[in-house]
Design a protein around this motif. Structure first.
Motif, mmCIF file in Angstrom:
data_model
loop_
_atom_site.group_PDB
_atom_site.id
_atom_site.type_symbol
_atom_site.label_atom_id
_atom_site.label_comp_id
_atom_site.label_asym_id
_atom_site.label_seq_id
_atom_site.Cartn_x
_atom_site.Cartn_y
_atom_site.Cartn_z
ATOM 1 N N GLN A 93 1.294 -0.921 0.171
ATOM 2 C CA GLN A 93 -0.333 -0.043 -0.039
ATOM 3 C C GLN A 93 1.121 1.401 0.343
ATOM 4 O OE1 GLN A 93 -3.165 0.207 -0.105
ATOM 5 N NE2 GLN A 93 -2.797 -2.576 -0.941
ATOM 6 N N VAL A 94 1.171 1.414 -1.545
ATOM 7 C CA VAL A 94 2.158 2.441 -1.272
ATOM 8 C C VAL A 94 1.511 3.416 -2.258
ATOM 9 C CG1 VAL A 94 4.760 3.453 -1.846
ATOM 10 C CG2 VAL A 94 4.109 1.184 -1.254
ATOM 11 N N GLU A 95 1.794 5.301 -1.610
ATOM 12 C CA GLU A 95 0.932 5.943 -2.374
ATOM 13 C C GLU A 95 1.921 7.153 -3.073
ATOM 14 O OE1 GLU A 95 -1.323 7.585 0.460
ATOM 15 O OE2 GLU A 95 -2.713 5.694 0.549
ATOM 16 N N ALA A 96 3.129 7.408 -2.600
ATOM 17 C CA ALA A 96 3.865 8.047 -2.878
ATOM 18 C C ALA A 96 4.886 7.687 -2.139
ATOM 19 C CB ALA A 96 3.897 8.895 -2.390
ATOM 20 N N LEU A 97 6.403 8.754 -2.439
ATOM 21 C CA LEU A 97 7.396 8.217 -2.483
ATOM 22 C C LEU A 97 8.415 9.692 -1.859
ATOM 23 C CD1 LEU A 97 8.715 5.846 -4.311
ATOM 24 C CD2 LEU A 97 7.794 5.410 -2.574
ATOM 25 N N GLN A 98 9.369 9.569 -0.634
ATOM 26 C CA GLN A 98 9.800 10.952 -0.987
ATOM 27 C C GLN A 98 11.525 10.185 -0.719
ATOM 28 O OE1 GLN A 98 9.684 13.032 2.596
ATOM 29 N NE2 GLN A 98 8.564 10.853 3.912
ATOM 30 N N VAL A 99 12.365 11.054 -0.929
ATOM 31 C CA VAL A 99 13.933 11.113 -0.994
ATOM 32 C C VAL A 99 14.359 11.179 0.341
ATOM 33 C CG1 VAL A 99 16.219 10.835 -1.787
ATOM 34 C CG2 VAL A 99 14.063 10.862 -3.066
ATOM 35 N N PRO A 108 2.335 6.242 2.923
ATOM 36 C CA PRO A 108 1.765 6.629 4.281
ATOM 37 C C PRO A 108 2.490 5.916 5.794
ATOM 38 C CG PRO A 108 -0.001 5.245 3.942
ATOM 39 C CD PRO A 108 0.579 5.260 3.069
ATOM 40 N N ASP A 109 3.339 4.696 4.846
ATOM 41 C CA ASP A 109 4.061 3.799 6.024
ATOM 42 C C ASP A 109 5.706 4.286 5.692
ATOM 43 O OD1 ASP A 109 4.794 2.234 8.173
ATOM 44 O OD2 ASP A 109 3.795 0.476 7.778
#
Length: 352
Positions: A93-99, A108-109
């Motif tokens: 359940q991945v909605e987005a990523l950040q570096v 969100p997790d």
């Protein structure tokens, strides 16, 4: 010690997906029945044709083109940036990523594994390219960084393969997640929502391993500019136009204004200070002062390549044969030494 050989990742610093334990390459099974058919082929340990590329000149460390018959210049890449938002496919359940500090963090997790996630990338010619994360492992030299095993969909061969150029020393290169993107001229841009997967054999990653982590600080100063200047220095990109002027295996010695690295004074099997001389001073957009070229080409060729950049200043500022007006090599972010005339006159010792 920091005698730097551009044919291998530097060991000077010996040197997330944010994972609590290393996750190695696996064979993800998607929970989405409507995924494209070729997604099921990802992370299957393909063995693509491994060509040993011009190590020491690669900005991104990637193949320039998917076609082995098509010639391409060094300012092209099959993968120059990746989108952080809306993965194309994920087993979690991945909605987005950040570096964050050299690793990808899921939202969100943040503890979610991203193995099997397919991301939207872009090539240097603006075409979309699918990139998948096949595994990840914290860097032993700095656990805050994560090495990623990646594959990209090759539309020519119709298969997934590692887009990173392999070498004899690094047969299956990994990649680091680095904020922002680099354009064909070698300039870095902070682009919201996009990042770079810099291959293990790229100068982007080498400069990180040499101690210039763009997300880090030293004595209150960000190292982002030092890192960018390093990518110019490593490739001998004098004109700041993305063109390199060095050869594979060339040994250099570098030092910076802040004292993170200082000139090497002791001789060894791969570096002889008595044969070396000042080569150039560096800022984020290329050289500001140049004494001699690293690959031995005449200085006139550099003046012709960027005629508005340098002025001939024989004897000026001790070592500058040509210099940018209004600059001083003593205050530059980075400086380096190389063999110069000695290299053309003989055979300098080769670095490791």
């Amino acid at each position: 010690m920091k005698r730097l050989t551009l044919s291998t990742p530097s060991l000077i610093t010996c040197a997330s997906l944010l994972l609590t334990t290393p996750v190695l390459a696996g064979s993800p099974s998607s929970a989405h029945a409507a995924e494209p058919a070729h997604y099921a082929q990802r992370c299957q340990s393909h063995s693509p044709d491994r060509k040993h590329g011009p190590q020491g000149t690669m900005l991104w460390g990637t193949r320039r083109t998917w076609s082995s018959q098509q010639e391409s210049d060094e300012r092209r890449s099959v993968l120059v940036s990746v989108d952080l938002t809306a993965p194309l496919e994920t087993d979690s359940q991945v909605e987005a990523l950040q570096v964050k500090d050299g690793r990808l963090v899921a939202s969100p997790d943040s503890s979610t594994s991203l193995v099997g996630t397919v991301l939207q990338g872009t090539s240097s010619d603006g075409k979309p390219v699918e990139v998948t994360v096949c595994g990840a492992e914290p860097a032993p030299e700095d656990p805050s960084m994560v090495w990623y095993h990646i594959e990209a969909w090759n539309p020519v061969a119709q298969e997934w393969e590692n887009p990173c150029v392999a070498t004899g020393r690094v047969p299956d290169p990994r990649a680091l997640a680095v904020s922002g993107v680099w354009d064909a001229s070698g300039a870095h841009h902070d682009v919201p929502g996009r990042f770079t997967l810099a291959c293990e054999t790229s100068v982007i990653t080498k400069c990180i391993n040499w101690g210039y982590k763009p997300w880090a600080r030293h004595d209150g100063h960000s190292l982002a500019e030092l890192h960018q200047a390093c990518t110019r220095m490593a490739r001998a990109d004098y004109c700041g136009n993305g063109r390199s002027h060095t050869h594979e295996g060339t040994t250099i010695d570098m030092y910076d204004r802040f004292g993170l690295l200082s000139p090497t004074t002791e001789a060894s099997a791969d570096w002889d200070p008595s044969r070396a001389s000042f080569e150039a001073a560096w800022e984020t957009d290329g050289a500001t002062c140049l004494s001699h070229t690293r690959d031995g080409r005449p200085m006139e060729t550099i003046l012709q390549e960027c005629p508005e950049r340098f002025q001939a200043k024989p004897g000026d500022e001790r070592n500058c044969a040509v210099r940018r007006e209004g600059t001083s090599h003593e205050t530059a972010l980075l400086r380096n030494q190389s063999y110069g005339e000695a290299m053309r006159a003989g055979s300098p010792p080769q670095g490791r």
